[in-house]
Design a protein around this motif. Sequence first.
Motif, PDB file in Angstrom:
ATOM      1  N   PHE A   1       4.976   6.836  -5.252  1.00  0.00           N
ATOM      2  CA  PHE A   1       5.218   5.554  -5.000  1.00  0.00           C
ATOM      3  C   PHE A   1       5.129   5.049  -3.570  1.00  0.00           C
ATOM      4  N   ASP A   2       5.409   5.816  -2.551  1.00  0.00           N
ATOM      5  CA  ASP A   2       5.316   5.356  -1.227  1.00  0.00           C
ATOM      6  C   ASP A   2       3.663   5.587  -0.864  1.00  0.00           C
ATOM      7  N   GLU A   3       3.004   6.519  -1.389  1.00  0.00           N
ATOM      8  CA  GLU A   3       1.706   6.485  -0.825  1.00  0.00           C
ATOM      9  C   GLU A   3       0.846   5.532  -1.693  1.00  0.00           C
ATOM     10  N   ILE A   4       1.105   5.154  -2.941  1.00  0.00           N
ATOM     11  CA  ILE A   4       0.541   3.889  -3.609  1.00  0.00           C
ATOM     12  C   ILE A   4       0.672   2.481  -3.103  1.00  0.00           C
ATOM     13  N   THR A   5       2.269   2.335  -2.434  1.00  0.00           N
ATOM     14  CA  THR A   5       2.541   1.314  -1.603  1.00  0.00           C
ATOM     15  C   THR A   5       1.717   1.069  -0.414  1.00  0.00           C
ATOM     16  N   HIS A   6       1.569   2.201   0.104  1.00  0.00           N
ATOM     17  CA  HIS A   6       0.808   2.231   1.352  1.00  0.00           C
ATOM     18  C   HIS A   6      -0.733   1.877   1.173  1.00  0.00           C
ATOM     19  N   ALA A   7      -1.349   2.496   0.251  1.00  0.00           N
ATOM     20  CA  ALA A   7      -2.826   2.326  -0.073  1.00  0.00           C
ATOM     21  C   ALA A   7      -2.946   0.920  -0.522  1.00  0.00           C
ATOM     22  N   ILE A   8      -1.972   0.125  -1.256  1.00  0.00           N
ATOM     23  CA  ILE A   8      -2.355  -0.986  -1.698  1.00  0.00           C
ATOM     24  C   ILE A   8      -1.926  -1.979  -0.613  1.00  0.00           C
ATOM     25  N   GLU A   9      -1.050  -1.928   0.212  1.00  0.00           N
ATOM     26  CA  GLU A   9      -0.836  -2.677   1.671  1.00  0.00           C
ATOM     27  C   GLU A   9      -1.985  -2.655   2.461  1.00  0.00           C
ATOM     28  N   ALA A  10      -2.517  -1.443   2.783  1.00  0.00           N
ATOM     29  CA  ALA A  10      -3.607  -1.199   3.753  1.00  0.00           C
ATOM     30  C   ALA A  10      -4.959  -1.673   3.125  1.00  0.00           C
ATOM     31  N   HIS A  11      -4.983  -2.056   1.917  1.00  0.00           N
ATOM     32  CA  HIS A  11      -6.643  -2.338   1.564  1.00  0.00           C
ATOM     33  C   HIS A  11      -6.973  -3.543   1.947  1.00  0.00           C
ATOM     34  N   SER A  12      -6.114  -4.378   2.480  1.00  0.00           N
ATOM     35  CA  SER A  12      -6.256  -5.820   2.645  1.00  0.00           C
ATOM     36  C   SER A  12      -6.926  -5.955   4.062  1.00  0.00           C
ATOM     37  N   TYR A  13      -8.139  -6.437   4.189  1.00  0.00           N
ATOM     38  CA  TYR A  13      -8.851  -6.967   5.469  1.00  0.00           C
ATOM     39  C   TYR A  13      -7.739  -7.700   6.377  1.00  0.00           C
ATOM     40  N   SER A  14      -7.284  -8.897   5.646  1.00  0.00           N
ATOM     41  CA  SER A  14      -6.564  -9.928   6.529  1.00  0.00           C
ATOM     42  C   SER A  14      -5.183  -9.233   6.683  1.00  0.00           C
ATOM     43  N   ALA A  15      -4.706  -8.321   6.061  1.00  0.00           N
ATOM     44  CA  ALA A  15      -3.124  -7.735   6.439  1.00  0.00           C
ATOM     45  C   ALA A  15      -3.406  -6.982   7.587  1.00  0.00           C
ATOM     46  N   ASN A  16      -4.389  -6.398   8.132  1.00  0.00           N
ATOM     47  CA  ASN A  16      -4.699  -5.534   9.317  1.00  0.00           C
ATOM     48  C   ASN A  16      -3.606  -4.565   9.387  1.00  0.00           C
TER      49      ASN A  16
END
Length: 195
Positions: free
Chosen positions: A77-92
Amino acid sequence: MTTDPAHDLSHIERVVTAAKSFAIAEQGQLAVIIPAAWQHDCVSLPKNHPERQNSSKLAAIEALRVLRDINYPAIYFDEITHAIEAHSYSANVQVKTIEAAIVQDADRIDALGAVGIARCIQVSTSFNARLYSDDDPFCQAREYNDKDFCVDHFYNKLFKLEKSMNTKAGRAEAHKRTVYMKGFLEQLKYEIGQK
């Protein structure tokens, strides 16, 4: 799921396909990459929404809810969460794992090439942007304004993606697709009498 035509099921499927390919090349954990790729845009606010930069965080929350419902192993879960959060260009969000790097590259690769051109036009149309500026179509003497002109988005963001790729596989594919997009703009210049 979003109703944005540039972030539809076809986009998700292409991201999953690219993520699998990059995962094989880069030896990433499929148990993290596949669910993150499938769920990365399960919440996607419109490009002109004031909270756009929070889409990936909201998507990660929703993805974990779904994964818990299907009893997916919590160890990921932690790694999936990070991968989803980090995919976004605008989230930086800075990538911290190869899995997040792969998901980010797979999402960004879908903004390039023929599909990237089509998606750019779809998104620009959604907020009534024109294809190009009549006065300076290719931003030679003005600042980029991709809220008003679709072609400006090529310069403002899309041509920067090749250098932002994290993986060797992502960089190689991004280069091919960027070359194609530059060729498209050369043809556009010719067709509108700018060459």
